[in-house]
Enzyme design. Structure first.
Site, PDB file in Angstrom:
ATOM      1  N   ARG C  52       0.852  -1.477   0.230  1.00 24.88           N
ATOM      2  CA  ARG C  52       0.030  -0.199  -0.180  1.00 24.88           C
ATOM      3  C   ARG C  52       0.683   1.275   0.343  1.00 24.88           C
ATOM      4  O   ARG C  52       0.701   2.128  -0.945  1.00 24.88           O
ATOM      5  CB  ARG C  52      -0.962   0.222   1.472  1.00 24.88           C
ATOM      6  CG  ARG C  52      -1.946   1.557   1.899  1.00 24.88           C
ATOM      7  CD  ARG C  52      -2.148   0.666   2.662  1.00 24.88           C
ATOM      8  NE  ARG C  52      -3.455  -0.474   3.086  1.00 24.88           N
ATOM      9  CZ  ARG C  52      -3.911  -0.855   2.478  1.00 24.88           C
ATOM     10  NH1 ARG C  52      -5.243   0.178   1.421  1.00 24.88           N
ATOM     11  NH2 ARG C  52      -3.995  -1.972   2.275  1.00 24.88           N
ATOM     12  N   THR C  53       1.746   1.280   1.087  1.00 26.56           N
ATOM     13  CA  THR C  53       2.539   2.668   0.489  1.00 26.56           C
ATOM     14  C   THR C  53       3.443   2.590  -0.340  1.00 26.56           C
ATOM     15  O   THR C  53       3.543   3.938  -1.031  1.00 26.56           O
ATOM     16  CB  THR C  53       3.365   2.428   2.237  1.00 26.56           C
ATOM     17  OG1 THR C  53       2.336   2.492   3.242  1.00 26.56           O
ATOM     18  CG2 THR C  53       4.174   3.617   2.154  1.00 26.56           C
ATOM     19  N   LYS C  81      24.419  -9.033   1.700  1.00 21.10           N
ATOM     20  CA  LYS C  81      25.522  -9.952   0.990  1.00 21.10           C
ATOM     21  C   LYS C  81      26.459  -8.473   2.268  1.00 21.10           C
ATOM     22  O   LYS C  81      27.556  -8.342   2.115  1.00 21.10           O
ATOM     23  CB  LYS C  81      25.811  -9.109  -0.383  1.00 21.10           C
ATOM     24  CG  LYS C  81      25.265 -10.187  -1.225  1.00 21.10           C
ATOM     25  CD  LYS C  81      26.896  -9.804  -2.488  1.00 21.10           C
ATOM     26  CE  LYS C  81      25.247 -10.146  -3.792  1.00 21.10           C
ATOM     27  NZ  LYS C  81      25.441  -8.907  -4.830  1.00 21.10           N
ATOM     28  N   ARG C 102      11.497   1.887   3.598  1.00 22.55           N
ATOM     29  CA  ARG C 102      10.975   1.048   4.969  1.00 22.55           C
ATOM     30  C   ARG C 102      12.100   0.289   5.499  1.00 22.55           C
ATOM     31  O   ARG C 102      12.929  -0.750   4.084  1.00 22.55           O
ATOM     32  CB  ARG C 102       9.635   0.564   3.873  1.00 22.55           C
ATOM     33  CG  ARG C 102       9.032  -0.028   5.163  1.00 22.55           C
ATOM     34  CD  ARG C 102       8.150   0.434   5.568  1.00 22.55           C
ATOM     35  NE  ARG C 102       7.364  -0.349   6.109  1.00 22.55           N
ATOM     36  CZ  ARG C 102       5.837  -0.151   6.527  1.00 22.55           C
ATOM     37  NH1 ARG C 102       5.181   1.211   5.876  1.00 22.55           N
ATOM     38  NH2 ARG C 102       4.559  -0.793   7.092  1.00 22.55           N
ATOM     39  N   HIS C 130       5.976   6.625  10.595  1.00 20.98           N
ATOM     40  CA  HIS C 130       5.721   6.445   9.568  1.00 20.98           C
ATOM     41  C   HIS C 130       5.332   7.863   8.856  1.00 20.98           C
ATOM     42  O   HIS C 130       3.718   7.969   9.159  1.00 20.98           O
ATOM     43  CB  HIS C 130       4.490   5.503   9.317  1.00 20.98           C
ATOM     44  CG  HIS C 130       3.840   4.532   8.175  1.00 20.98           C
ATOM     45  ND1 HIS C 130       4.502   5.370   6.924  1.00 20.98           N
ATOM     46  CD2 HIS C 130       2.939   4.103   8.388  1.00 20.98           C
ATOM     47  CE1 HIS C 130       3.571   4.825   6.545  1.00 20.98           C
ATOM     48  NE2 HIS C 130       2.969   4.145   6.696  1.00 20.98           N
TER      49      HIS C 130
END
Lengths: 311, 311, 311
Positions: C52-53, C81, C102, C130
């Site tokens: 969604r974001t 890595k 995110r 957020h």
């Protein structure tokens, strides 16, 4: 044009003709269409991966000057948090102008469109429908043969589970003078319901055979499909039968000069690569046609098909 | 320009000079190039993930005004259904104008191009080739030193398995007056074939040493690489040797003022972050150069390099 | 405007007003903004998936005429890595003009920006911040109520772990005449630190209750959240309490006519779908607002907000 394309049979014969005409026009001069979808966004929501189909849709939208967003597989979607498909599509319809959705569950698109604010194309729901594959097949037949009627169409391989076969049989049943030949092992014959509910009532002639050779010379179209080992009860049966359903140059010996060989791809080995250079091989033309018919469909659903003056 | 770039040595010295010149011109005035690839599509097909390389290609294409589609890892490709690489690339070449492909298997790109209808760039095939990394390294050397010849180039770390090292040794061997210094633990020395088949026959001078300090003052270029623990037989050896191959400010004490420190990235700890602000640190310049050389390569392969009048 | 948006509280009341005004202007006439970010690249780096974001950010950038690259989940990034977040962001900042990131770890964005050459927006760091969700919520409140002050705001569900709740409580605490009502089971009450360190010192009135019914008629805003089973010690408690925190039409009986019902989505079943057609349901308006406030934020961070003359 409808707002939602869920089942290939949602489209009337006339609507299919319109799409085929539009695709033909796009092929004639792609550059005239290259900015028609500027500032539009296609969302490709693939709850199960299908790279070929997804890239075909994305290529179609980009070739129209549009943009693309989405996800390539379910594990990166938020369905994992328990959201309903209806809510996911509702959400994405706030972010995009048109949606192409693939889902592993049959019937998911019908649930998905409940709240969608934008057109939605079913890009495959389980073993059920895959309308843009059927439209791709139809465009290919029309481009190769110049018509849909009066053709003898052979289907070979897994006719029991192959949804592209079932859809194309239904779609071609609407045209006059079409005859079908079904070539498969006994385990993978066309389901009875298609014969009893569709072909028999319409009086459409068809034949069921075990090998290609016996019918090859009759065919205008040969639609090959993959025979998956996991469909068989045991490995011996699979190994015994497999070669019968592999198309090679030898099996094409007495085929028509203008036979059109199709395959929905991916192929494993059911068409030998030696056939690839034969002018009758049309399966990679199908890939190209898939891009063009999707361009036509996107334009129609966005009501932009009349933005460009036809040649 | 060729249609397919598989091995960095596919490019002649002249072709490399052309690419470097074009990249220099792009850096001088990016805005002149920002629409050259309008309506073109790059497919990034990463059968194994490599975010840095993929994003560099995508950024390059977007910075030229083009579009991008593709997949970021093999598990979302349809290779899982048993399709050959040849067929996958054939398919995607129906959807795009140029392809960048990463594959875990050595030699995969040679198989891939058999049926490709569009140019293809190898974005790494297993431990084998990675031509755009080598081109990135060459552009960085040229921008920092103004030349390719008469340079002393040190390589440090894992010289046995590091494909970027092997490729850059080959590429730099073509220039006059180049000398190499190989700095590595005994377990990770440059493979013999490179010395016996390449350096010795050409009479190119090289030295093999165990530590940076003893050669630091000679170097014009220091190319660092990662020393992976799993390359060692036992943990003690790894722990004993690791620090020897970590570059910090102290080890740079007697280095040249215009030493150029390179690293293909990602780094773990083989360059201490205290070096990052030293003007000799060029590894993030390399990242930027990677974008520009890819822009140059895409333009050349699409034959669009002469569309823009050079400054 | 700052270069990095990590915490919603990084933005002053004035900056929030500016963003809300800009978003309002975008909503008024989107076509004026559709090319402002041409030739700009947004990188969406999702070290943990959040469809969604991510799609909201991508839709925002595409709607401004810009381009997008990135990765949808950590397993396709090169963090595997052993690269540091600082290096990854440094690298990507060489490929893009602005980054939305995110990350599952709290505080990761602060580490990420150390070397970033371009603006970065925190798109969620673990249970921490957020900011674009909070801005989305604020835009929704402002569009529905025309103001931020003198509102009674109810929060319902999981108030202990819900970061969107904590952030919105902090953000709304800055406006005069705001009152809070916290509706939750005992196990999921608002953390003490928010009451003791924020609400009490500022003298902001609040109430804590166990059920919606007893306070419904007072509310101007009802912010619903998901009650996750795994937050409870045992299944019986969960099953006993769950229904209390499901909003249906019956519970809305004595609600204000202009109540604004919000939810950060995805919902599972905490808002019955029968509420979806009620004019007070604003949660899908929130989705749309999320796109517009992100457009405003991207424009501001790129200093392009004054490129378009306001209506």
């Amino acid at each position: 044009m409808k707002k939602f394309i869920i089942d290939p049979m949602d489209l009337s014969v006339d609507e299919i003709n319109e799409l085929v005409d539009l695709a033909d026009d796009i092929i004639k001069d792609r550059s005239r269409y290259q900015d028609v979808c500027r500032h539009k966004i296609l969302a490709t929501l693939f709850f199960e991966p299908s790279t070929r189909t997804r890239l075909s849709f994305e290529s179609a939208m980009l070739s129209l000057g549009g943009n693309v967003l989405g996800f390539p597989s379910g594990n990166v979607s938020s369905a994992t948090k328990g959201e309903s498909v209806t809510d996911t599509i509702w959400t994405v319809s706030c972010f995009s102008d048109i949606i192409a959705m693939r889902h592993p569950k049959e019937g998911a698109p019908r649930v998905a469109i409940r709240r969608s604010k934008v057109p939605l194309i079913n890009a495959g729901d389980g073993g059920h429908n895959h309308p843009t594959q059927t439209l791709t097949d139809l465009l290919t037949i029309h481009r190769e043969k110049g018509r849909f009627d009066h053709l003898t169409v052979g289907f070979c391989g897994d006719l029991k589970f192959g949804r592209t076969v079932h859809s194309l049989v239904k779609a071609m049943s609407r045209y006059e003078g079409v005859r079908f030949v079904f070539i498969s092992p006994e385990e993978l014959m066309l389901p009875d319901y298609l014969k009893e509910d569709l072909l028999d009532p319409l009086g459409i002639p068809y034949k069921e055979v075990r090998s290609m050779e016996e019918v090859m010379s009759d065919l205008d179209i040969l639609y090959m499909t993959r025979v998956q080992q996991e469909r068989f009860f045991n490995e011996q049966d699979y190994l015994r039968l497999r070669d019968t359903y592999i198309l090679d140059l030898k099996k094409l010996d007495n085929a028509k000069k203008d036979l059109c060989i199709m395959h929905p791809l991916p192929r494993v080995n059911e068409i030998s690569t030696e056939v690839d250079d034969d002018p009758r091989a049309c399966y990679f033309k199908q890939v190209e046609n898939g891009r063009y018919i999707r361009m036509a469909l996107i334009l129609s659903l966005l009501n932009l098909d009349h933005e460009v003056e036809r040649l």
